[in-house]
Design a protein around this motif. Sequence first.
Motif, PDB file in Angstrom:
ATOM      1  N   ALA A 189       0.963  -1.180   0.102  1.00 13.84           N
ATOM      2  CA  ALA A 189       0.097  -0.048   0.071  1.00 13.84           C
ATOM      3  C   ALA A 189       0.959   1.264   0.232  1.00 13.84           C
ATOM      4  N   ALA A 213       6.948   5.111  -1.205  1.00  8.14           N
ATOM      5  CA  ALA A 213       7.170   5.759  -0.004  1.00  8.14           C
ATOM      6  C   ALA A 213       8.085   5.001   0.788  1.00  8.14           C
ATOM      7  N   PRO A 250       3.017  16.742  -0.928  1.00  9.97           N
ATOM      8  CA  PRO A 250       2.163  16.158  -2.034  1.00  9.97           C
ATOM      9  C   PRO A 250       0.792  15.624  -1.265  1.00  9.97           C
ATOM     10  N   ALA A 251      -0.386  15.542  -2.268  1.00 13.91           N
ATOM     11  CA  ALA A 251      -1.673  15.265  -1.954  1.00 13.91           C
ATOM     12  C   ALA A 251      -1.344  13.650  -1.530  1.00 13.91           C
ATOM     13  N   PRO A 252      -2.483  13.492  -0.326  1.00 14.91           N
ATOM     14  CA  PRO A 252      -2.315  12.518   0.614  1.00 14.91           C
ATOM     15  C   PRO A 252      -3.036  11.133  -0.418  1.00 14.91           C
ATOM     16  N   THR A 253      -2.353   9.948  -0.419  1.00 11.05           N
ATOM     17  CA  THR A 253      -3.004   8.834  -1.278  1.00 11.05           C
ATOM     18  C   THR A 253      -3.920   8.195  -0.418  1.00 11.05           C
ATOM     19  N   THR A 254      -4.828   7.444  -1.061  1.00  5.67           N
ATOM     20  CA  THR A 254      -5.716   6.563  -0.427  1.00  5.67           C
ATOM     21  C   THR A 254      -5.283   5.246  -0.298  1.00  5.67           C
ATOM     22  N   ALA A 255      -5.277   4.717   0.835  1.00  7.57           N
ATOM     23  CA  ALA A 255      -4.851   3.472   1.236  1.00  7.57           C
ATOM     24  C   ALA A 255      -5.773   2.423   0.841  1.00  7.57           C
ATOM     25  N   GLN A 256      -5.602   1.218   0.259  1.00  4.45           N
ATOM     26  CA  GLN A 256      -6.482   0.282  -0.121  1.00  4.45           C
ATOM     27  C   GLN A 256      -7.278  -0.317   1.364  1.00  4.45           C
TER      28      GLN A 256
END
Length: 146
Positions: A13, A17, A56-62
Amino acid sequence: MKTHLMLGVLALAAGPALAQPAGMPPGDCYPPASAAPQPAAAMSPGAALQTPTALPAPTTAQPLAQPATLPPVVVIKPAPKPVQPMMSDDAKFATLDTSGNGKLDRGEVSANSELVIRFGSLDKNNDGKLSRLEYGLRNVDPSGGR
Protein backbone atom coordinates in the motif's frame (compact mmCIF):
# COMPACT_ATOMS: atom_id res chain seq x y z
CA MET A 1 2.10 -15.23 10.34
CA LYS A 2 -0.60 -12.56 10.50
CA THR A 3 2.03 -9.94 11.33
CA HIS A 4 4.05 -10.80 8.23
CA LEU A 5 0.92 -10.66 6.11
CA MET A 6 -0.03 -7.28 7.53
CA LEU A 7 3.47 -5.90 6.95
CA GLY A 8 3.39 -7.14 3.37
CA VAL A 9 0.03 -5.49 2.73
CA LEU A 10 1.26 -2.24 4.27
CA ALA A 11 4.43 -2.34 2.16
CA LEU A 12 2.36 -2.81 -0.99
CA ALA A 13 0.00 0.00 0.00
CA ALA A 14 2.87 2.40 0.78
CA GLY A 15 4.63 1.60 -2.49
CA PRO A 16 7.34 4.10 -3.38
CA ALA A 17 7.21 5.73 0.04
CA LEU A 18 9.21 2.79 1.41
CA ALA A 19 11.72 2.72 -1.45
CA GLN A 20 15.38 3.60 -0.90
CA PRO A 21 15.90 7.38 -1.37
CA ALA A 22 17.91 8.37 -4.44
CA GLY A 23 21.62 8.87 -3.91
CA MET A 24 21.91 6.43 -0.99
CA PRO A 25 23.96 3.27 -1.23
CA PRO A 26 21.84 0.08 -1.06
CA GLY A 27 21.20 -1.05 2.52
CA ASP A 28 22.31 2.30 3.99
CA CYS A 29 19.77 3.93 6.25
CA TYR A 30 21.45 7.32 6.67
CA PRO A 31 21.68 9.93 3.91
CA PRO A 32 25.10 11.27 2.97
CA ALA A 33 26.25 14.28 4.98
CA SER A 34 25.90 16.54 1.93
CA ALA A 35 22.17 15.73 1.73
CA ALA A 36 21.49 16.35 5.42
CA PRO A 37 19.40 19.43 6.21
CA GLN A 38 21.35 22.41 7.46
CA PRO A 39 20.75 23.67 10.98
CA ALA A 40 18.83 26.92 11.31
CA ALA A 41 21.96 28.82 12.39
CA ALA A 42 23.73 27.92 9.15
CA MET A 43 20.84 29.05 6.96
CA SER A 44 20.58 32.53 5.67
CA PRO A 45 18.42 34.86 7.78
CA GLY A 46 15.74 35.13 5.12
CA ALA A 47 15.55 31.35 4.49
CA ALA A 48 13.95 30.62 7.87
CA LEU A 49 10.98 32.83 7.04
CA GLN A 50 10.20 31.31 3.67
CA THR A 51 6.90 29.53 3.25
CA PRO A 52 7.14 25.77 3.15
CA THR A 53 6.74 23.98 -0.11
CA ALA A 54 3.44 22.27 -0.80
CA LEU A 55 3.03 18.78 0.58
CA PRO A 56 2.16 15.98 -1.83
CA ALA A 57 -1.49 15.06 -2.00
CA PRO A 58 -2.35 12.23 0.38
CA THR A 59 -2.92 8.87 -1.22
CA THR A 60 -5.81 6.65 -0.28
CA ALA A 61 -4.80 3.29 1.08
CA GLN A 62 -6.58 0.20 -0.08
CA PRO A 63 -8.76 -1.35 2.63
CA LEU A 64 -7.21 -4.38 4.28
CA ALA A 65 -8.75 -7.76 3.65
CA GLN A 66 -10.93 -8.98 6.49
CA PRO A 67 -9.53 -12.01 8.31
CA ALA A 68 -11.36 -15.26 7.80
CA THR A 69 -13.84 -15.94 10.57
CA LEU A 70 -13.23 -18.99 12.69
CA PRO A 71 -15.98 -21.46 13.50
CA PRO A 72 -17.45 -21.12 16.99
CA VAL A 73 -15.80 -23.10 19.77
CA VAL A 74 -17.94 -25.87 21.17
CA VAL A 75 -17.20 -27.01 24.72
CA ILE A 76 -18.43 -30.46 25.59
CA LYS A 77 -18.72 -31.20 29.28
CA PRO A 78 -19.15 -34.74 30.53
CA ALA A 79 -22.51 -35.53 32.04
CA PRO A 80 -22.47 -35.38 35.83
CA LYS A 81 -22.39 -38.71 37.58
CA PRO A 82 -25.62 -39.58 39.34
CA VAL A 83 -25.48 -39.02 43.06
CA GLN A 84 -25.44 -42.27 44.98
CA PRO A 85 -27.28 -42.14 48.28
CA MET A 86 -24.99 -42.86 51.20
CA MET A 87 -25.46 -46.17 52.90
CA SER A 88 -25.76 -46.21 56.65
CA ASP A 89 -23.17 -48.15 58.63
CA ASP A 90 -25.85 -50.76 59.39
CA ALA A 91 -26.59 -51.24 55.69
CA LYS A 92 -22.84 -51.50 54.86
CA PHE A 93 -22.32 -54.01 57.64
CA ALA A 94 -25.31 -56.08 56.48
CA THR A 95 -23.96 -56.04 52.90
CA LEU A 96 -20.56 -57.33 54.07
CA ASP A 97 -22.02 -59.94 56.47
CA THR A 98 -22.72 -62.56 53.82
CA SER A 99 -23.03 -65.37 56.40
CA GLY A 100 -25.72 -63.43 58.30
CA ASN A 101 -24.21 -64.27 61.71
CA GLY A 102 -23.84 -60.63 62.80
CA LYS A 103 -20.03 -60.76 62.61
CA LEU A 104 -17.51 -60.12 59.86
CA ASP A 105 -14.62 -62.53 59.40
CA ARG A 106 -11.52 -61.93 57.25
CA GLY A 107 -13.07 -63.70 54.27
CA GLU A 108 -16.12 -61.42 54.26
CA VAL A 109 -14.02 -58.24 54.26
CA SER A 110 -11.43 -59.48 51.73
CA ALA A 111 -12.86 -57.21 48.98
CA ASN A 112 -12.44 -54.09 51.16
CA SER A 113 -8.71 -53.23 51.26
CA GLU A 114 -9.12 -50.74 54.13
CA LEU A 115 -10.78 -53.36 56.34
CA VAL A 116 -8.19 -56.00 55.39
CA ILE A 117 -5.37 -53.68 56.49
CA ARG A 118 -7.09 -52.49 59.68
CA PHE A 119 -8.80 -55.76 60.66
CA GLY A 120 -6.37 -56.57 63.50
CA SER A 121 -6.58 -53.12 65.07
CA LEU A 122 -10.38 -53.02 64.80
CA ASP A 123 -10.83 -56.49 66.35
CA LYS A 124 -10.63 -55.27 69.97
CA ASN A 125 -11.47 -58.62 71.62
CA ASN A 126 -9.12 -60.58 69.29
CA ASP A 127 -11.72 -63.20 68.37
CA GLY A 128 -10.93 -63.00 64.63
CA LYS A 129 -14.28 -61.39 63.84
CA LEU A 130 -15.59 -57.82 63.73
CA SER A 131 -18.81 -57.14 65.60
CA ARG A 132 -21.12 -54.32 64.55
CA LEU A 133 -19.60 -52.15 67.30
CA GLU A 134 -16.02 -52.97 66.24
CA TYR A 135 -16.93 -52.29 62.59
CA GLY A 136 -18.24 -48.83 63.61
CA LEU A 137 -14.86 -47.97 65.15
CA ARG A 138 -13.25 -47.77 61.71
CA ASN A 139 -14.49 -44.17 61.41
CA VAL A 140 -13.10 -43.10 64.77
CA ASP A 141 -9.81 -41.21 64.77
CA PRO A 142 -7.36 -42.85 67.24
CA SER A 143 -6.37 -39.38 68.50
CA GLY A 144 -9.91 -38.78 69.75
CA GLY A 145 -11.33 -36.82 66.82
CA ARG A 146 -13.85 -38.16 64.34
